[in-house]
Design a protein around this motif. Structure first.
Motif, mmCIF file in Angstrom:
data_model
loop_
_atom_site.group_PDB
_atom_site.id
_atom_site.type_symbol
_atom_site.label_atom_id
_atom_site.label_comp_id
_atom_site.label_asym_id
_atom_site.label_seq_id
_atom_site.Cartn_x
_atom_site.Cartn_y
_atom_site.Cartn_z
ATOM 1 N N ARG A 74 -2.024 -34.186 -43.498
ATOM 2 C CA ARG A 74 -0.468 -33.208 -42.975
ATOM 3 C C ARG A 74 -1.089 -31.859 -42.273
ATOM 4 N N GLY A 75 -2.345 -31.861 -41.244
ATOM 5 C CA GLY A 75 -2.511 -31.987 -40.820
ATOM 6 C C GLY A 75 -4.343 -31.987 -40.815
ATOM 7 N N ASP A 93 -1.135 -28.757 -37.756
ATOM 8 C CA ASP A 93 -0.505 -28.372 -39.142
ATOM 9 C C ASP A 93 0.601 -29.256 -39.228
ATOM 10 N N GLU A 95 3.147 -30.400 -40.752
ATOM 11 C CA GLU A 95 4.110 -29.897 -41.981
ATOM 12 C C GLU A 95 5.591 -28.683 -41.109
ATOM 13 N N GLU A 96 3.975 -27.803 -40.728
ATOM 14 C CA GLU A 96 4.526 -26.560 -40.058
ATOM 15 C C GLU A 96 5.214 -26.596 -38.616
ATOM 16 N N ARG A 97 4.447 -27.774 -38.174
ATOM 17 C CA ARG A 97 5.259 -28.707 -36.582
ATOM 18 C C ARG A 97 3.957 -27.077 -35.854
ATOM 19 N N LYS A 98 2.965 -26.423 -36.322
ATOM 20 C CA LYS A 98 2.165 -25.658 -35.042
ATOM 21 C C LYS A 98 0.942 -26.230 -35.019
ATOM 22 N N LYS A 109 -1.454 -20.487 -29.448
ATOM 23 C CA LYS A 109 0.020 -21.207 -29.902
ATOM 24 C C LYS A 109 0.801 -21.967 -29.861
ATOM 25 N N GLU A 111 4.033 -24.262 -30.919
ATOM 26 C CA GLU A 111 5.150 -25.192 -31.658
ATOM 27 C C GLU A 111 5.596 -25.984 -31.105
ATOM 28 N N THR A 113 7.345 -30.191 -31.418
ATOM 29 C CA THR A 113 8.492 -30.480 -32.525
ATOM 30 C C THR A 113 8.326 -31.803 -32.924
ATOM 31 N N SER A 114 9.259 -32.228 -33.892
ATOM 32 C CA SER A 114 8.989 -33.643 -34.382
ATOM 33 C C SER A 114 8.397 -34.542 -33.960
#
Length: 186
Positions: A74-75, A93, A95-98, A109, A111, A113-114
């Motif tokens: 999950r991370g 993370d 799941e949150e893709r961060k 920080k 963001e 992508t999948s």
């Protein structure tokens, strides 16, 4: 923790048995009747299942088990450092893709992508990171570089750590963290 290939990839049961291929002897046939293993037939291919779950009937092979283990992540948080450079940290993370990179008072920080997460999981799998030992320690060092990686999963987290000793793939792992964060990780 090494990947447990015998654990069912569907229900998580350890009530499993191996699958045997080829023409069984009479003794092997009797042992299969006793539930020691399942007969898989005469034909075997690289993708043939190797294990059978007695609980849910699922069948899988070692590669399926490895893929499943990485899909459960999950991370992750990776930290490396020592005196005088301080610690570099990358926290991702899935799941949150961060992604959060930090060093001392500085923080950055990103963001993701999948496809970034997919590529990361592919690279972690290629590095065989889930099969790294839990601890790498150079016993006669007083100072130097320490590191730790924690993988977040449903249930129990998985931790790896070291002091002045590293897995064979450590340099590639650090490069992966640099590539993902766009920042220093050493």
């Amino acid at each position: 923790m090494a990947i447990n290939h015998r654990k069912c990839t569907r229900c998580g049961s350890l009530n499993t048995m191996p699958i045997m291929y080829g023409e069984p002897s009479y003794e092997a046939f009797l042992e299969s009747e006793q539930g020691k293993f399942k007969l898989g037939g005469c034909m075997v291919s690289p993708t043939s299942p190797e294990y059978h779950c007695r609980e849910c009937g699922n069948e899988w092979n070692r590669e399926d088990a490895v893929t499943h283990a990485y899909e459960q992540l999950r991370g992750m948080k990776a930290v490396v450092g020592g005196y005088p450079d301080g610690n570099y940290e990358v926290d991702i993370d899935f799941e949150e893709r961060k992604l959060v990179w930090s060093h001392e008072e500085e923080s950055h920080k990103i963001e993701l992508t999948s496809s970034d997460i997919e590529r990361l999981l592919y690279e972690l799998k290629w590095l065989n990171i889930l099969n790294w030992r839990a601890e790498y320690v150079e016993p006669f060092s007083m100072d130097g570089t320490s590191w730790r990686i924690e993988f977040r999963r449903d249930g129990r987290n998985l931790k790896k750590r070291g002091v002045n000793d590293f897995p064979e793939e450590w340099k590639e792992f650090c490069q992966l963290m640099r590539n993902m964060s766009g920042k220093e990780f050493r």
